[in-house]
Write an enzyme that holds these catalytic residues in place. Structure first.
Site, PDB file in Angstrom:
ATOM      1  N   GLU A 487       0.942  -1.218  -0.034  1.00  0.00           N
ATOM      2  CA  GLU A 487       0.085   0.057   0.028  1.00  0.00           C
ATOM      3  C   GLU A 487       0.847   1.174   0.063  1.00  0.00           C
ATOM      4  OE1 GLU A 487      -2.716   0.824  -0.743  1.00  0.00           O
ATOM      5  OE2 GLU A 487      -3.241   2.552   0.292  1.00  0.00           O
ATOM      6  N   LYS A 491       0.740   4.114  -2.869  1.00  0.00           N
ATOM      7  CA  LYS A 491       0.675   5.617  -2.404  1.00  0.00           C
ATOM      8  C   LYS A 491       1.610   6.586  -3.202  1.00  0.00           C
ATOM      9  CE  LYS A 491      -3.017   5.720  -1.540  1.00  0.00           C
ATOM     10  NZ  LYS A 491      -3.588   4.575  -1.515  1.00  0.00           N
ATOM     11  N   LYS A 609     -10.660   8.221  -9.685  1.00  0.00           N
ATOM     12  CA  LYS A 609     -11.100   7.752  -8.561  1.00  0.00           C
ATOM     13  C   LYS A 609     -11.995   6.551  -8.556  1.00  0.00           C
ATOM     14  CE  LYS A 609     -11.568   7.913  -4.071  1.00  0.00           C
ATOM     15  NZ  LYS A 609     -10.288   7.812  -3.283  1.00  0.00           N
TER      16      LYS A 609
HETATM   17  C1  AGP Z   1      -5.968   3.962  -4.391  1.00  0.00           C
HETATM   18  O1  AGP Z   1      -5.130   4.721  -4.045  1.00  0.00           O
HETATM   19  C2  AGP Z   1      -6.265   3.873  -5.817  1.00  0.00           C
HETATM   20  N1  AGP Z   1      -6.768   5.093  -6.423  1.00  0.00           N
HETATM   21  C3  AGP Z   1      -7.018   2.759  -6.494  1.00  0.00           C
HETATM   22  O2  AGP Z   1      -5.931   1.651  -6.489  1.00  0.00           O
HETATM   23  C4  AGP Z   1      -8.514   2.147  -5.714  1.00  0.00           C
HETATM   24  O3  AGP Z   1      -8.101   1.680  -4.470  1.00  0.00           O
HETATM   25  C5  AGP Z   1      -8.904   1.129  -6.572  1.00  0.00           C
HETATM   26  O4  AGP Z   1      -9.394   1.721  -7.957  1.00  0.00           O
HETATM   27  C6  AGP Z   1     -10.234   0.736  -6.062  1.00  0.00           C
HETATM   28  O5  AGP Z   1     -11.066   1.275  -5.854  1.00  0.00           O
HETATM   29  P1  AGP Z   1     -12.596   1.072  -5.131  1.00  0.00           P
HETATM   30  O6  AGP Z   1     -12.133   0.766  -3.645  1.00  0.00           O
HETATM   31  O7  AGP Z   1     -13.521   2.399  -5.075  1.00  0.00           O
HETATM   32  O8  AGP Z   1     -13.035  -0.123  -5.608  1.00  0.00           O
END
Ligand code: AGP
Length: 614
Positions: A487, A491, A609
């Site tokens: 993680e 980041k 997002k």
């Molecule tokens: C996390 O920092 C990312 N932006 C991305 O990996 C995200 O966690 C992933 O797209 C899953 O999104 P969700 O939790 O909305 O399913």
């Protein structure tokens, strides 16, 4: 992947659309556009770049009109460009449309339309749809809503669309399949958007469309819903939103990501409030109790997710196996859905998703559900597609997470997984009463520990300065903190664009150690509780090759402090809860490095997002 917003009512549409697009920009920001209808004139402004670039494009032009639609794009079909920006207009100039999703059979539809004389000015699938609607309307000699419905029955793919036509200034038509869409019902006005943030200050009455539903919004006759396939009328269910405006503003922070890192004590507290009751020696989780037999009799738990949610799932694996002794598999949703997995009704599938809209995760649980598994959701958005697809679930109450880099959602997800694993362990008798109570009390104290850690932000910032120009970084962790290493690396790479990899610390000897030299910062997560002696050996292996060590250590640790170039301290905790603490300095480190590198922290390049397409 894209943000859509529409307005129809007595107000000027343009300012509502622009502010709405700014709030939806986290969903995609390659290009943006609006279409406005004013006294029979259709004005369209669209531009590659951010919403601010669109405002520049429209400056000084006619932006009047009480009916309008707006779109901010994350490119799928066709690169980011002015011509590929939405809205798209039909050949006859009469119909304007915005779309979030992917039309998989757009090529065949496009060829058929070309044969009937249509011409195309973009590379997008969306332009095909708006012209298909025109074609159906002309061929069937019908109204807009029927033309939309008939056209959508020829479409294969995902969509959330908003459509209006020049000759009908009182009507907006909208439809949903696989991409999020919500209607805000105001006093004599209506809003349509990908989520509720564009209309929160105007109304909290909302109607969430289900897949396969469409709505006709008519200022004269009101809101009517029907099914796309068989045209059946549906009574709209208007719900009261619990969101407030403050929760979607920056609140004085420079970036949403920093605000959301600092919100974690509250996000974790809100997530366990009403569920974690140490004084009553219990945990209360409705969704769990309703399906406890499925958990207690499960052959295994399969956890599916993507990105950060997948990392939270990995922490969940350690929690469930260590505490509840239930076999766990953690799967990338995108792999799970296509590898023809063996699933039975003795399986419990936990779907983790902040947005509740991630296409791969949604598809994975639909597959598992079809094959008899019980689906339990952990989502942060009430009423989201994944939440609605599950048999049961437990929402994280982290509040809206706007920054593309997930932070408070991660710790809230781990909190829910901790609650679940502790309670199921108690039900299975794999936890003594005293150990159960001790875990309840310790988990209850986590928000205060994070509050305390956030006070060391300035030290993290100083260390960030040292490593902001690194080309590559390595993150190492063991046990419960191996997922935190992954993680932490995610980041850093997703907001600072520095290449970073997370590894189980012991794995370093099987290859990555070849990368170690004086230019390689190595972030090592090394709390006292968790294979401490082993990780000390790993640190020594790195030091022996001139690697730079930045260690996350337990408060007062002297041994590693003597080896590492820098240490960042965390309060003492059980190994099981340490991910909730060790992730904090890594989030802050990534944030500060990204800011120092001049990166767009809240909207990193190429990202969005919510990944609502494959
Ligand atoms: C996390 O920092 C990312 N932006 C991305 O990996 C995200 O966690 C992933 O797209 C899953 O999104 P969700 O939790 O909305 O399913």
């Amino acid at each position: 992947m894209c943000g859509i917003v529409g307005y129809i009512g007595p107000k000027d549409a343009y300012p509502i659309l622009i502010k709405g697009l700014q709030r939806l920009e986290y969903r995609g920001y390659d290009s943006a556009g609006v279409a406005l209808l004013a006294d029979g004139s259709l004005n369209v402004y669209k531009k590659k770049g951010k919403v601010s670039d669109l405002e520049g494009e429209a400056a000084g032009k006619d932006v009047t009109g009480h009916l309008g639609i707006g779109h901010t794009r994350w490119a799928t079909h066709g690169p980011p460009s002015d011509k590929n920006s939405h809205p798209h207009i039909s050949n006859n100039g009469e119909i304007a449309l915005i779309h979030n999703g992917i039309i998989e059979n757009y090529s065949a539809l496009k060829e058929a339309l070309k044969d009937r004389g249509f011409v195309f000015h973009s590379d997008t699938d969306t332009e095909v749809l708006v012209n298909l609607i025109q074609d159906v309307k002309d061929q069937e000699n019908t109204n807009l809503e029927d033309a939309v419905r008939i056209a959508l029955n020829q479409v294969i793919g995902a969509y959330a669309i908003c459509v209006f036509e020049v000759d009908n200034p009182s009507v907006i038509v909208t439809a949903k399949m696989g991409s999020p869409l919500v209607i805000g019902v105001g006093e004599g006005e209506y809003f349509v958007a990908s989520d509720a943030t564009p209309f929160l200050e105007y109304t909290k009455d909302a109607v969430y469309l289900e897949d396969g539903e469409m709505a006709t919004i008519n200022l004269n006759s009101g809101l009517s819903l029907r099914t796309i396939v068989d045209n059946k009328t549906i009574d709209p269910y208007i719900q009261q939103l619990q969101l407030d405006l403050a929760s979607i503003e920056k609140g004085g922070y420079e970036h949403f990501m920093l605000k959301e890192i600092y919100e974690q004590p509250k996000a974790i507290y809100d997530t366990f409030r009403g569920r974690l009751l140490p004084d009553q020696h219990m945990i209360k989780m409705g969704g769990l109790f309703e399906y406890k037999d499925r958990f207690l009799n499960a052959n295994r738990i399969i956890i599916v997710g993507c990105g950060t949610s997948w990392h939270a799932g990995l922490v969940g694996e350690y929690l469930f196996e260590d505490l509840a002794r239930i076999p766990v598999e953690v799967e990338y949703a995108s792999e799970f859905r296509y590898r023809n997995p063996v699933i039975t009704d003795k399986d419990v599938v936990i779907a983790i998703s902040q947005s509740g809209e991630t296409a791969d995760t949604l598809a994975a649980i639909k597959l598992a559900k079809q094959q008899g598994a019980m689906i339990f959701g952990i989502c942060n958005v009430v009423g989201s597609s994944i939440a609605r697809e599950t048999h049961a679930g437990a929402y994280t109450h982290a509040g809206p997470e706007i920054g593309v880099a997930s932070t408070k959602a991660f710790t809230a997800q781990v909190t829910v997984l901790a609650l679940l694993s502790i309670e199921i362990a108690k039900m299975k008798g794999t936890l003594t009463e005293s150990r159960y109570q001790q875990l309840l009390e310790e988990l209850h104290g986590i928000p205060n520990k994070i509050e305390y850690m956030l006070q060391s932000d300035s030290k993290v910032k100083a260390i960030s300065e040292k490593y902001k120009d690194a080309q590559n970084c390595l993150y190492l962790g063991r046990g419960f903190n191996f997922p935190v290493a992954l993680e932490g690396a995610l980041k850093l790479k997703e907001i600072s664009y520095i290449h970073a990899e997370g590894y189980p610390a012991a794995e370093m000897k099987h290859g990555p150690i070849a990368l170690i030299d004086e230019n390689m910062p190595v972030f090592v997560i090394a709390p006292k509780n968790g294979q401490y002696d082993k990780i000390v050996s790993n640190i020594q292996e790195v030091k022996a090759r001139n690697g730079k060590i930045i260690a996350i250590v337990s408060e007062g640790d002297k041994e590693i402090a003597e080896m590492a170039d820098f240490t960042l301290e965390i309060p003492d905790s059980s190994e099981a809860f340490s991910p909730l603490l060790t992730t904090i300095p890594l989030q802050l480190l990534s944030y500060h490095i990204a800011v120092m590198r001049g990166c767009n922290v809240d909207q990193p390049r190429n990202l969005a997002k919510s990944v609502t397409v494959e």
